[in-house]
Design a protein around this motif. Structure first.
Motif, PDB file in Angstrom:
ATOM      1  N   THR A 221       0.571   0.030  15.068  1.00  0.00           N
ATOM      2  CA  THR A 221       0.129   0.540  13.518  1.00  0.00           C
ATOM      3  C   THR A 221      -0.591  -0.484  12.647  1.00  0.00           C
ATOM      4  O   THR A 221       0.057  -1.237  12.732  1.00  0.00           O
ATOM      5  CB  THR A 221       0.582   1.645  12.097  1.00  0.00           C
ATOM      6  OG1 THR A 221       1.767   2.561  13.316  1.00  0.00           O
ATOM      7  CG2 THR A 221       0.234   2.184  11.614  1.00  0.00           C
ATOM      8  N   VAL A 222      -1.615  -0.277  12.802  1.00  0.00           N
ATOM      9  CA  VAL A 222      -2.528  -1.610  12.255  1.00  0.00           C
ATOM     10  C   VAL A 222      -3.068  -0.525  10.685  1.00  0.00           C
ATOM     11  O   VAL A 222      -3.572  -0.280  10.995  1.00  0.00           O
ATOM     12  CB  VAL A 222      -3.618  -2.586  12.711  1.00  0.00           C
ATOM     13  CG1 VAL A 222      -4.465  -3.400  11.974  1.00  0.00           C
ATOM     14  CG2 VAL A 222      -2.440  -2.566  13.438  1.00  0.00           C
ATOM     15  N   VAL A 223      -2.707  -1.751   9.310  1.00  0.00           N
ATOM     16  CA  VAL A 223      -3.457  -1.306   8.135  1.00  0.00           C
ATOM     17  C   VAL A 223      -3.569  -2.142   7.305  1.00  0.00           C
ATOM     18  O   VAL A 223      -3.466  -3.525   7.639  1.00  0.00           O
ATOM     19  CB  VAL A 223      -2.198  -0.962   7.211  1.00  0.00           C
ATOM     20  CG1 VAL A 223      -2.046   0.201   5.845  1.00  0.00           C
ATOM     21  CG2 VAL A 223      -1.798   0.386   8.337  1.00  0.00           C
ATOM     22  N   GLU A 224      -4.909  -2.118   6.717  1.00  0.00           N
ATOM     23  CA  GLU A 224      -6.189  -3.100   6.305  1.00  0.00           C
ATOM     24  C   GLU A 224      -5.236  -3.284   4.746  1.00  0.00           C
ATOM     25  O   GLU A 224      -5.618  -1.946   3.849  1.00  0.00           O
ATOM     26  CB  GLU A 224      -7.005  -2.971   6.622  1.00  0.00           C
ATOM     27  CG  GLU A 224      -8.103  -2.855   7.647  1.00  0.00           C
ATOM     28  CD  GLU A 224      -8.613  -4.337   7.840  1.00  0.00           C
ATOM     29  OE1 GLU A 224      -8.539  -5.174   7.367  1.00  0.00           O
ATOM     30  OE2 GLU A 224      -9.113  -3.894   9.425  1.00  0.00           O
ATOM     31  N   LEU A 225      -5.553  -4.129   4.100  1.00  0.00           N
ATOM     32  CA  LEU A 225      -4.673  -4.798   2.725  1.00  0.00           C
ATOM     33  C   LEU A 225      -5.839  -5.804   1.896  1.00  0.00           C
ATOM     34  O   LEU A 225      -6.184  -6.352   2.395  1.00  0.00           O
ATOM     35  CB  LEU A 225      -3.451  -5.344   2.886  1.00  0.00           C
ATOM     36  CG  LEU A 225      -2.663  -5.324   1.352  1.00  0.00           C
ATOM     37  CD1 LEU A 225      -2.593  -4.103   0.709  1.00  0.00           C
ATOM     38  CD2 LEU A 225      -1.520  -6.437   1.216  1.00  0.00           C
ATOM     39  N   ARG A 226      -5.900  -4.657   0.911  1.00  0.00           N
ATOM     40  CA  ARG A 226      -7.056  -5.483   0.227  1.00  0.00           C
ATOM     41  C   ARG A 226      -6.609  -6.568  -1.089  1.00  0.00           C
ATOM     42  O   ARG A 226      -5.370  -5.372  -1.451  1.00  0.00           O
ATOM     43  CB  ARG A 226      -7.961  -4.811  -0.610  1.00  0.00           C
ATOM     44  CG  ARG A 226      -9.253  -3.949   0.470  1.00  0.00           C
ATOM     45  CD  ARG A 226      -9.724  -2.759  -0.675  1.00  0.00           C
ATOM     46  NE  ARG A 226      -9.135  -1.813  -0.313  1.00  0.00           N
ATOM     47  CZ  ARG A 226      -9.212  -0.573  -1.140  1.00  0.00           C
ATOM     48  NH1 ARG A 226     -10.502  -0.401  -1.446  1.00  0.00           N
ATOM     49  NH2 ARG A 226      -8.956   0.524  -1.331  1.00  0.00           N
ATOM     50  N   PRO A 227      -6.567  -7.332  -1.199  1.00  0.00           N
ATOM     51  CA  PRO A 227      -5.436  -8.001  -2.342  1.00  0.00           C
ATOM     52  C   PRO A 227      -5.823  -7.662  -3.784  1.00  0.00           C
ATOM     53  O   PRO A 227      -4.389  -8.045  -4.550  1.00  0.00           O
ATOM     54  CB  PRO A 227      -5.387  -9.662  -1.508  1.00  0.00           C
ATOM     55  CG  PRO A 227      -5.878  -9.939  -0.402  1.00  0.00           C
ATOM     56  CD  PRO A 227      -6.644  -8.523  -0.233  1.00  0.00           C
ATOM     57  N   GLN A 228      -6.984  -7.631  -3.755  1.00  0.00           N
ATOM     58  CA  GLN A 228      -7.374  -7.333  -5.379  1.00  0.00           C
ATOM     59  C   GLN A 228      -7.186  -5.851  -5.199  1.00  0.00           C
ATOM     60  O   GLN A 228      -6.722  -5.440  -6.665  1.00  0.00           O
ATOM     61  CB  GLN A 228      -8.992  -7.169  -5.673  1.00  0.00           C
ATOM     62  CG  GLN A 228      -9.350  -6.815  -6.748  1.00  0.00           C
ATOM     63  CD  GLN A 228      -8.670  -8.004  -7.972  1.00  0.00           C
ATOM     64  OE1 GLN A 228      -8.541  -9.097  -7.374  1.00  0.00           O
ATOM     65  NE2 GLN A 228      -8.485  -7.460  -9.277  1.00  0.00           N
ATOM     66  N   ARG A 229      -7.247  -4.871  -4.731  1.00  0.00           N
ATOM     67  CA  ARG A 229      -6.146  -3.369  -5.038  1.00  0.00           C
ATOM     68  C   ARG A 229      -4.600  -3.341  -5.421  1.00  0.00           C
ATOM     69  O   ARG A 229      -4.256  -3.185  -5.603  1.00  0.00           O
ATOM     70  CB  ARG A 229      -6.241  -2.958  -3.354  1.00  0.00           C
ATOM     71  CG  ARG A 229      -5.933  -1.303  -3.511  1.00  0.00           C
ATOM     72  CD  ARG A 229      -6.521  -0.517  -4.766  1.00  0.00           C
ATOM     73  NE  ARG A 229      -6.778   0.458  -4.710  1.00  0.00           N
ATOM     74  CZ  ARG A 229      -6.120   1.404  -5.505  1.00  0.00           C
ATOM     75  NH1 ARG A 229      -6.738   1.260  -6.696  1.00  0.00           N
ATOM     76  NH2 ARG A 229      -6.230   2.598  -5.304  1.00  0.00           N
ATOM     77  N   VAL A 230      -4.304  -4.477  -4.969  1.00  0.00           N
ATOM     78  CA  VAL A 230      -2.799  -4.868  -4.813  1.00  0.00           C
ATOM     79  C   VAL A 230      -2.739  -4.978  -6.271  1.00  0.00           C
ATOM     80  O   VAL A 230      -1.854  -4.775  -7.542  1.00  0.00           O
ATOM     81  CB  VAL A 230      -2.040  -6.286  -3.985  1.00  0.00           C
ATOM     82  CG1 VAL A 230      -0.704  -6.236  -4.477  1.00  0.00           C
ATOM     83  CG2 VAL A 230      -2.038  -5.091  -2.321  1.00  0.00           C
ATOM     84  N   ARG A 231      -3.868  -5.996  -7.063  1.00  0.00           N
ATOM     85  CA  ARG A 231      -3.562  -6.544  -7.944  1.00  0.00           C
ATOM     86  C   ARG A 231      -3.790  -5.729  -8.557  1.00  0.00           C
ATOM     87  O   ARG A 231      -3.228  -5.431 -10.057  1.00  0.00           O
ATOM     88  CB  ARG A 231      -4.108  -8.367  -8.361  1.00  0.00           C
ATOM     89  CG  ARG A 231      -3.440  -9.490  -7.328  1.00  0.00           C
ATOM     90  CD  ARG A 231      -4.337 -10.259  -7.985  1.00  0.00           C
ATOM     91  NE  ARG A 231      -6.156 -10.244  -6.606  1.00  0.00           N
ATOM     92  CZ  ARG A 231      -5.925 -10.930  -6.265  1.00  0.00           C
ATOM     93  NH1 ARG A 231      -4.643 -11.495  -5.701  1.00  0.00           N
ATOM     94  NH2 ARG A 231      -6.782 -11.036  -5.072  1.00  0.00           N
ATOM     95  N   ASP A 232      -4.321  -4.484  -8.437  1.00  0.00           N
ATOM     96  CA  ASP A 232      -4.956  -3.705 -10.276  1.00  0.00           C
ATOM     97  C   ASP A 232      -4.311  -2.719  -9.842  1.00  0.00           C
ATOM     98  O   ASP A 232      -3.574  -2.325 -11.033  1.00  0.00           O
ATOM     99  CB  ASP A 232      -6.163  -3.128  -8.805  1.00  0.00           C
ATOM    100  CG  ASP A 232      -7.685  -4.148  -9.272  1.00  0.00           C
ATOM    101  OD1 ASP A 232      -7.543  -4.997  -9.919  1.00  0.00           O
ATOM    102  OD2 ASP A 232      -8.931  -3.963  -8.277  1.00  0.00           O
ATOM    103  N   VAL A 233      -3.488  -2.545  -8.880  1.00  0.00           N
ATOM    104  CA  VAL A 233      -2.272  -0.645  -9.082  1.00  0.00           C
ATOM    105  C   VAL A 233      -1.028  -1.804  -9.353  1.00  0.00           C
ATOM    106  O   VAL A 233      -1.009  -0.926 -10.452  1.00  0.00           O
ATOM    107  CB  VAL A 233      -1.913  -0.933  -7.638  1.00  0.00           C
ATOM    108  CG1 VAL A 233      -0.840   0.226  -7.611  1.00  0.00           C
ATOM    109  CG2 VAL A 233      -3.435   0.323  -7.118  1.00  0.00           C
ATOM    110  N   ILE A 234      -0.477  -2.726  -9.004  1.00  0.00           N
ATOM    111  CA  ILE A 234       0.191  -3.707  -9.446  1.00  0.00           C
ATOM    112  C   ILE A 234       0.569  -3.937 -11.819  1.00  0.00           C
ATOM    113  O   ILE A 234       1.615  -3.917 -12.389  1.00  0.00           O
ATOM    114  CB  ILE A 234       1.439  -4.296  -9.039  1.00  0.00           C
ATOM    115  CG1 ILE A 234       2.034  -4.166  -7.560  1.00  0.00           C
ATOM    116  CG2 ILE A 234       2.674  -4.769  -9.299  1.00  0.00           C
ATOM    117  CD1 ILE A 234       1.708  -5.085  -6.425  1.00  0.00           C
ATOM    118  N   GLY A 235      -0.662  -4.223 -11.521  1.00  0.00           N
ATOM    119  CA  GLY A 235      -0.841  -5.426 -12.434  1.00  0.00           C
ATOM    120  C   GLY A 235      -0.572  -6.442 -13.052  1.00  0.00           C
ATOM    121  O   GLY A 235      -0.163  -7.034 -14.258  1.00  0.00           O
TER     122      GLY A 235
END
Length: 448
Positions: free
Chosen positions: A180-194
């Motif tokens: 299984t391969v999942v694309e992760l956007r680092p900026q999305r991580v920062r936006d969600v976690i804060g």
């Protein structure tokens, strides 16, 4: 090999997870179950007829004495591991007593496998067997990790039970699933976690969790999920993993939540409108159970349909998914009657819930609809109701239905036609029935 007591470290390790020691060979297989999450089983080779193992479905009525010394009668949809003559194990659930490893055992066959979760769950629940193996197989054991777990188990058996490991491995089954391969956007991580977590730090965190990480286009991280993490399938799952590794205490807690209030979904707005109207008309909302018995379900089964049955011992008394909400409302009304509940104008109930059936054809084609059901007492005095009372009840119910429709869709008009009752086998069909038409198609039925 030599079957005997387990070493002290193994006994203590199993006791720490609530397992009792049996012998060194069996204890090692239990140890592998908890160490790697891969249940395995050993058979006494001398007790296997023909010296063979066959994976097959049980014959209808086939008997198997399991390790708990109980005789089980199997069904044709239950998977077994058998020798040349009979079943020796209920696959993925529990071993058989006839091939159990004991003090006289000198040769064993090590079985390491994975099974279909639905097949295992169905057999375990029908036979009311709860084992650590079944618990894991019901939740998916990945076939891509079997080889490592098998080699680990074989090495421990040779080390602590002596003997020699035979050459070769018998292996069969489907081809392994692609990673299984999942694309992760680092900026999305920062936006969600804060929290401002640099890309390199996110990559390092995921790598520590044995997730393969490669730099992709547009600044994304291409993450290859390890076989033992079936819970990681979406980008948000990886965001959660980064937050967990970083530490949830690092996530800022704001005094105020910056949210945008949005109107409710159209479906929720419709339910609210229906509840408001029916509440004003004296109806009480119910939340009833989805399962009913055959006797209650059959009168409400639409033509050319058949009931859907759930094969679960816990639902042995009421195993059918209801084809209509009405039998549940009738059961609720009966409970109120037995409790001598009295209400001005009679008891009136309503519920919006799913109903189920399947087409009465070859194969299985299930149907699920969300229906509104109303039930009300026919007004009148005494225990019996006259024809005029019933006509009045029909008019009241018709008025309630029209009020619901007009509250949600202003200007809507409903048409009513006499129709043949579909409940052909019960007393309910002896009264006159009406079918409601809206926008050129039938949308419901009413009757008394």
């Amino acid at each position: 090999m030599k079957v005997g007591p387990s070493p002290e470290w193994l006994v203590e390790a199993l006791e720490a997870v609530g397992q009792r020691s049996i012998n060194n060979v069996v204890d090692l297989t239990n140890f592998i179950t908890f160490e790697l999450g891969h249940p395995c089983h050993v058979f006494d080779l001398a007790k296997l007829a023909g010296g063979s193992l066959v994976i097959r479905y049980a014959r209808k009525g086939e008997k198997l004495r399991t390790l708990d010394e109980k005789d089980r009668v199997l069904r044709a949809d239950e998977l077994v591991v058998a020798d040349a003559e009979r079943a020796q194990s209920l696959a993925g659930v529990i071993g058989g007593a006839d091939s159990e490893v004991g003090n006289q055992t000198t040769d064993v066959v090590l079985e390491m496998a994975t099974w279909d979760p639905v097949t295992i769950r169905r057999a375990a629940r029908r036979l009311a067997i709860q084992t650590d193996a079944a618990h894991r197989f019901e939740r998916i054991v990945d076939a891509r990790e079997i080889e490592f777990a098998a080699r680990r188990a074989a090495a421990l058996l040779v080390e602590f039970a002596g003997g020699a490991l035979c050459e070769g491995v018998l292996a069969d089954g489907r081809e392994f699933a692609a990673p299984t391969v999942v694309e992760l956007r680092p900026q999305r991580v920062r936006d969600v976690i804060g929290v401002d977590i640099p890309d390199d730090e996110q990559e390092a965190m995921l790598s520590e969790l044995e997730i393969g990480v490669e730099r992709g286009g547009s600044g994304t991280l291409r993450c290859t999920i390890p076989a033992f993490r079936h819970d990681l399938t979406r980008e948000i799952d990886l965001v959660e993993e980064v937050a967990r590794v970083k530490g949830l205490d690092a996530v800022p807690i704001l005094d105020r939540m910056p949210i945008v209030a949005k109107p409710p979904q159209e479906s929720e707005g419709a339910v609210r409108a229906i509840g408001t109207v029916l509440g004003g008309l004296g109806f009480y909302e119910t939340v009833t159970f989805t399962f009913v018995g055959r006797e209650a379900a059959e009168p409400f089964l639409p033509p050319e349909m058949r009931l859907l049955k759930v094969d679960d011992a816990r639902r042995s008394q009421e195993p059918y998914l209801r084809p209509s909400v009405l039998p549940s409302l009738l059961a609720c009304r009966r409970t109120n009657q037995h409790g001598q509940v009295e209400q001005a104008g009679g008891v009136r109930l309503w519920e919006i819930s799913s109903v189920f059936a399947e087409l009465d054809k070859e194969g299985r084609q299930g149907i699920e609809n969300r229906n509104l059901a109303l039930l009300m007492d026919v007004p009148g005095e005494g225990r019996k109701r006259s024809a005029d009372d019933r006509q009045r009840g029909v008019r009241l119910m018709r008025g309630a239905v029209e009020s619901v429709v007009r509250a949600r869709w202003r200007g809507a008009r409903l048409g009513w036609r006499s129709c043949r009752a579909s409940l052909a086998r019960r007393r309910l069909t002896r009264r006159r029935r009406r079918r409601c038409w809206w926008r050129g198609s039938g949308s419901g039925r009413s009757g008394s």
